[in-house]
Design a protein around this motif. Structure first.
Motif, PDB file in Angstrom:
ATOM      1  N   LEU A 185     123.598  82.321  -5.207  1.00  0.00           N
ATOM      2  CA  LEU A 185     122.960  81.404  -6.158  1.00  0.00           C
ATOM      3  C   LEU A 185     121.788  80.674  -5.515  1.00  0.00           C
ATOM      4  O   LEU A 185     120.745  80.448  -6.153  1.00  0.00           O
ATOM      5  CB  LEU A 185     123.996  80.399  -6.670  1.00  0.00           C
ATOM      6  CG  LEU A 185     125.084  80.961  -7.600  1.00  0.00           C
ATOM      7  CD1 LEU A 185     126.101  79.887  -7.931  1.00  0.00           C
ATOM      8  CD2 LEU A 185     124.480  81.519  -8.879  1.00  0.00           C
ATOM      9  N   ALA A 186     121.964  80.303  -4.220  1.00  0.00           N
ATOM     10  CA  ALA A 186     120.873  79.621  -3.520  1.00  0.00           C
ATOM     11  C   ALA A 186     119.657  80.536  -3.373  1.00  0.00           C
ATOM     12  O   ALA A 186     118.509  80.111  -3.575  1.00  0.00           O
ATOM     13  CB  ALA A 186     121.349  79.148  -2.150  1.00  0.00           C
ATOM     14  N   ILE A 187     119.919  81.810  -3.028  1.00  0.00           N
ATOM     15  CA  ILE A 187     118.814  82.767  -2.875  1.00  0.00           C
ATOM     16  C   ILE A 187     118.106  82.974  -4.208  1.00  0.00           C
ATOM     17  O   ILE A 187     116.871  83.000  -4.292  1.00  0.00           O
ATOM     18  CB  ILE A 187     119.352  84.097  -2.318  1.00  0.00           C
ATOM     19  CG1 ILE A 187     119.828  83.902  -0.874  1.00  0.00           C
ATOM     20  CG2 ILE A 187     118.276  85.181  -2.382  1.00  0.00           C
ATOM     21  CD1 ILE A 187     120.520  85.109  -0.299  1.00  0.00           C
ATOM     22  N   ILE A 188     118.913  83.124  -5.281  1.00  0.00           N
ATOM     23  CA  ILE A 188     118.311  83.299  -6.609  1.00  0.00           C
ATOM     24  C   ILE A 188     117.504  82.057  -6.998  1.00  0.00           C
ATOM     25  O   ILE A 188     116.392  82.159  -7.523  1.00  0.00           O
ATOM     26  CB  ILE A 188     119.408  83.587  -7.646  1.00  0.00           C
ATOM     27  CG1 ILE A 188     120.065  84.944  -7.347  1.00  0.00           C
ATOM     28  CG2 ILE A 188     118.826  83.585  -9.065  1.00  0.00           C
ATOM     29  CD1 ILE A 188     121.253  85.257  -8.237  1.00  0.00           C
ATOM     30  N   GLY A 189     118.096  80.866  -6.713  1.00  0.00           N
ATOM     31  CA  GLY A 189     117.382  79.636  -7.031  1.00  0.00           C
ATOM     32  C   GLY A 189     116.078  79.505  -6.265  1.00  0.00           C
ATOM     33  O   GLY A 189     115.044  79.123  -6.839  1.00  0.00           O
ATOM     34  N   LEU A 190     116.121  79.831  -4.963  1.00  0.00           N
ATOM     35  CA  LEU A 190     114.894  79.765  -4.169  1.00  0.00           C
ATOM     36  C   LEU A 190     113.861  80.764  -4.667  1.00  0.00           C
ATOM     37  O   LEU A 190     112.658  80.462  -4.699  1.00  0.00           O
ATOM     38  CB  LEU A 190     115.225  80.044  -2.693  1.00  0.00           C
ATOM     39  CG  LEU A 190     115.979  78.926  -1.950  1.00  0.00           C
ATOM     40  CD1 LEU A 190     116.351  79.386  -0.550  1.00  0.00           C
ATOM     41  CD2 LEU A 190     115.149  77.661  -1.884  1.00  0.00           C
ATOM     42  N   GLY A 191     114.339  81.951  -5.049  1.00  0.00           N
ATOM     43  CA  GLY A 191     113.409  82.951  -5.581  1.00  0.00           C
ATOM     44  C   GLY A 191     112.752  82.493  -6.861  1.00  0.00           C
ATOM     45  O   GLY A 191     111.536  82.636  -7.051  1.00  0.00           O
ATOM     46  N   VAL A 192     113.571  81.914  -7.761  1.00  0.00           N
ATOM     47  CA  VAL A 192     113.021  81.408  -9.023  1.00  0.00           C
ATOM     48  C   VAL A 192     112.041  80.267  -8.764  1.00  0.00           C
ATOM     49  O   VAL A 192     110.962  80.195  -9.364  1.00  0.00           O
ATOM     50  CB  VAL A 192     114.170  80.950  -9.943  1.00  0.00           C
ATOM     51  CG1 VAL A 192     113.612  80.236 -11.170  1.00  0.00           C
ATOM     52  CG2 VAL A 192     115.020  82.138 -10.366  1.00  0.00           C
ATOM     53  N   TYR A 193     112.428  79.349  -7.842  1.00  0.00           N
ATOM     54  CA  TYR A 193     111.548  78.216  -7.525  1.00  0.00           C
ATOM     55  C   TYR A 193     110.243  78.708  -6.907  1.00  0.00           C
ATOM     56  O   TYR A 193     109.164  78.217  -7.262  1.00  0.00           O
ATOM     57  CB  TYR A 193     112.247  77.267  -6.560  1.00  0.00           C
ATOM     58  CG  TYR A 193     111.359  76.153  -6.040  1.00  0.00           C
ATOM     59  CD1 TYR A 193     111.012  75.079  -6.855  1.00  0.00           C
ATOM     60  CD2 TYR A 193     110.858  76.189  -4.744  1.00  0.00           C
ATOM     61  CE1 TYR A 193     110.193  74.062  -6.387  1.00  0.00           C
ATOM     62  CE2 TYR A 193     110.036  75.174  -4.265  1.00  0.00           C
ATOM     63  CZ  TYR A 193     109.710  74.125  -5.095  1.00  0.00           C
ATOM     64  OH  TYR A 193     108.892  73.126  -4.627  1.00  0.00           O
ATOM     65  N   TYR A 194     110.325  79.662  -5.973  1.00  0.00           N
ATOM     66  CA  TYR A 194     109.111  80.187  -5.326  1.00  0.00           C
ATOM     67  C   TYR A 194     108.206  80.842  -6.362  1.00  0.00           C
ATOM     68  O   TYR A 194     106.981  80.642  -6.357  1.00  0.00           O
ATOM     69  CB  TYR A 194     109.506  81.183  -4.243  1.00  0.00           C
ATOM     70  CG  TYR A 194     108.339  81.834  -3.557  1.00  0.00           C
ATOM     71  CD1 TYR A 194     107.603  81.160  -2.579  1.00  0.00           C
ATOM     72  CD2 TYR A 194     107.944  83.132  -3.893  1.00  0.00           C
ATOM     73  CE1 TYR A 194     106.522  81.753  -1.946  1.00  0.00           C
ATOM     74  CE2 TYR A 194     106.863  83.730  -3.271  1.00  0.00           C
ATOM     75  CZ  TYR A 194     106.164  83.044  -2.302  1.00  0.00           C
ATOM     76  OH  TYR A 194     105.091  83.639  -1.685  1.00  0.00           O
ATOM     77  N   HIS A 195     108.823  81.643  -7.253  1.00  0.00           N
ATOM     78  CA  HIS A 195     108.026  82.301  -8.289  1.00  0.00           C
ATOM     79  C   HIS A 195     107.373  81.274  -9.202  1.00  0.00           C
ATOM     80  O   HIS A 195     106.190  81.398  -9.557  1.00  0.00           O
ATOM     81  CB  HIS A 195     108.931  83.227  -9.108  1.00  0.00           C
ATOM     82  CG  HIS A 195     108.225  83.882 -10.258  1.00  0.00           C
ATOM     83  ND1 HIS A 195     107.303  84.902 -10.091  1.00  0.00           N
ATOM     84  CD2 HIS A 195     108.296  83.648 -11.605  1.00  0.00           C
ATOM     85  CE1 HIS A 195     106.840  85.264 -11.277  1.00  0.00           C
ATOM     86  NE2 HIS A 195     107.426  84.521 -12.207  1.00  0.00           N
ATOM     87  N   TRP A 196     108.157  80.230  -9.574  1.00  0.00           N
ATOM     88  CA  TRP A 196     107.606  79.179 -10.435  1.00  0.00           C
ATOM     89  C   TRP A 196     106.466  78.441  -9.745  1.00  0.00           C
ATOM     90  O   TRP A 196     105.435  78.148 -10.354  1.00  0.00           O
ATOM     91  CB  TRP A 196     108.722  78.201 -10.803  1.00  0.00           C
ATOM     92  CG  TRP A 196     108.231  76.976 -11.511  1.00  0.00           C
ATOM     93  CD1 TRP A 196     107.899  76.839 -12.827  1.00  0.00           C
ATOM     94  CD2 TRP A 196     107.990  75.686 -10.925  1.00  0.00           C
ATOM     95  NE1 TRP A 196     107.474  75.567 -13.099  1.00  0.00           N
ATOM     96  CE2 TRP A 196     107.514  74.831 -11.954  1.00  0.00           C
ATOM     97  CE3 TRP A 196     108.141  75.171  -9.634  1.00  0.00           C
ATOM     98  CZ2 TRP A 196     107.203  73.499 -11.719  1.00  0.00           C
ATOM     99  CZ3 TRP A 196     107.815  73.843  -9.413  1.00  0.00           C
ATOM    100  CH2 TRP A 196     107.361  73.029 -10.441  1.00  0.00           C
ATOM    101  N   ARG A 197     106.663  78.146  -8.455  1.00  0.00           N
ATOM    102  CA  ARG A 197     105.631  77.419  -7.724  1.00  0.00           C
ATOM    103  C   ARG A 197     104.374  78.271  -7.565  1.00  0.00           C
ATOM    104  O   ARG A 197     103.250  77.768  -7.734  1.00  0.00           O
ATOM    105  CB  ARG A 197     106.162  77.024  -6.351  1.00  0.00           C
ATOM    106  CG  ARG A 197     105.213  76.138  -5.565  1.00  0.00           C
ATOM    107  CD  ARG A 197     105.855  75.634  -4.292  1.00  0.00           C
ATOM    108  NE  ARG A 197     104.942  74.796  -3.540  1.00  0.00           N
ATOM    109  CZ  ARG A 197     105.239  74.222  -2.379  1.00  0.00           C
ATOM    110  NH1 ARG A 197     106.456  74.375  -1.878  1.00  0.00           N
ATOM    111  NH2 ARG A 197     104.357  73.475  -1.754  1.00  0.00           N
TER     112      ARG A 197
END
Length: 365
Positions: free
Chosen positions: A114-126
């Protein structure tokens, strides 16, 4: 379950106690206990009486031996039960620990995923946000540049319109007059022709300089120099124009007033400021240069006593994205941009019908 185990144990012990007269065991104790457990209540009573009679028929030594055997067998069975119980508890504990370990690692893996998915989503959003911000900034810069270009070109067109029209009118006048023009009139026409040609050339030079500034590739070579000789050099370039309007110059600048700027760019700045002041000054008027130093900042001003500007014109005189009905021309826009390129600032104060004062501030070092 525990009660059933005890009952089976009792029946097995009772079976071990019973033997035939010849010393042989009547039957297998395990099967006797199973067989006894399925008997009806009357049969169980008969079985008890039979076993009791057989026990009473035994002598004391045999009873003691059988009791010893029963006790040994009981201890063995109890020991086996304890061993099996300990094994069962150990296996149960291992299973519980194994389940806890699996749950723990599964939880860690789930949280990590979940952390990896969250970081991926956050990085993509940023990244998307930065890209959109950069795109929006680029669009704004392009729109601003386009507006500046349109504004500047419209100003250039107005600057060139009057002198080009004058040149055209002079040419038509000379063509129509032919030999009727006196030498004095010819000299006057040639002076006006030279002045208008100079104005066209200056507008073209301003356009060239401004286009170079907008590309952002021109170099600013800052050096420390004295302002007074540069101002006198600028006055020499407009000596003929000032003589035509009979303008007087009042110099209130110290002999030694040094600034840190690009000298060639400052020459263009003062040339455009002086050209603007001469254009809007009334014949027989005056131009005042003044300047001084305050907290390592040099302030220089040029005041004319011409028609001045309204408040609306003052707000728009240095703005390249707005339309000014009666523009002051490309000169002031170029002077403003050049002053900024040298780390300076420019401002204006004006009273309509009384004249204007332009201020230029530059760093001393």
């Amino acid at each position: 379950m525990r009660l059933s185990l005890v009952r089976c144990l009792v029946f097995m012990i009772g079976s071990l106690l019973v033997t035939q007269t010849n010393g042989q065991i009547n039957s297998n104790p395990y099967f006797d206990s199973i067989r006894f457990s399925i008997l009806d209540e009357p049969l169980k009573t008969d079985y008890y009486l039979e076993q009791a009679a057989q026990w009473d028929s035994l002598d004391e030594a045999t009873k003691a031996q059988k009791l010893s055997t029963v006790l040994a067998t009981t201890d063995s069975l109890l020991s086996q039960v304890e061993v099996e119980r300990a094994q069962f508890l150990r296996v149960e504990k291992e299973l519980v620990q194994g389940n806890q370990t699996r749950i723990y690692f599964f939880s860690i893996a789930s949280v990590s995923l979940l952390a990896i998915i969250g970081l991926g989503v956050y990085y993509h959003w940023r990244q998307r946000k930065e890209w959109l911000s950069s795109l929006e900034k680029t669009e704004q810069e392009l729109a601003s540049t386009k507006a500046k270009q349109e504004r500047f070109f419209s100003v250039v067109a107005r600057d060139l319109k009057q002198p080009v029209s004058s040149l055209t009118q002079f040419a038509k006048t000379l063509q129509a007059s032919k030999n009727e023009v006196s030498p004095q009139e010819m000299a006057s026409l040639l002076k006006q022709l030279a002045a208008e040609s100079s104005s066209v050339a200056q507008s073209i030079d301003n356009l060239a300089e401004w286009s170079v500034i907008q590309t952002g590739v021109f170099n600013v070579k800052r050096e420390r120099f004295n302002l007074l000789p540069l101002i006198h050099e600028t006055l020499d370039q407009f000596k003929h124009s000032m003589e035509q309007k009979q303008l007087k110059i009042e110099m209130l600048i110290p002999d030694l007033l040094f600034v840190m700027a690009d000298r060639s760019l400052m020459l263009l700045v003062f040339r455009n400021l002086l050209s603007n002041a001469i254009r809007y000054s009334a014949p027989g008027g005056a131009l005042v240069f003044f300047g001084g130093r305050k907290e390592n900042v040099i302030t220089v001003g040029l005041r004319d006593f011409g028609k001045g500007m309204s408040v609306a014109e003052q707000r728009k005189v240095f703005v390249t994205t707005s339309s000014v009905p009666e523009s002051r021309g490309t000169g002031l826009l170029l002077a403003y941009e050049l002053a900024r390129a040298c780390g300076g600032k420019m401002a204006v104060e004006s009273d309509e019908g009384k004249g204007s004062t332009f201020y230029l501030t530059l760093p001393e070092e």
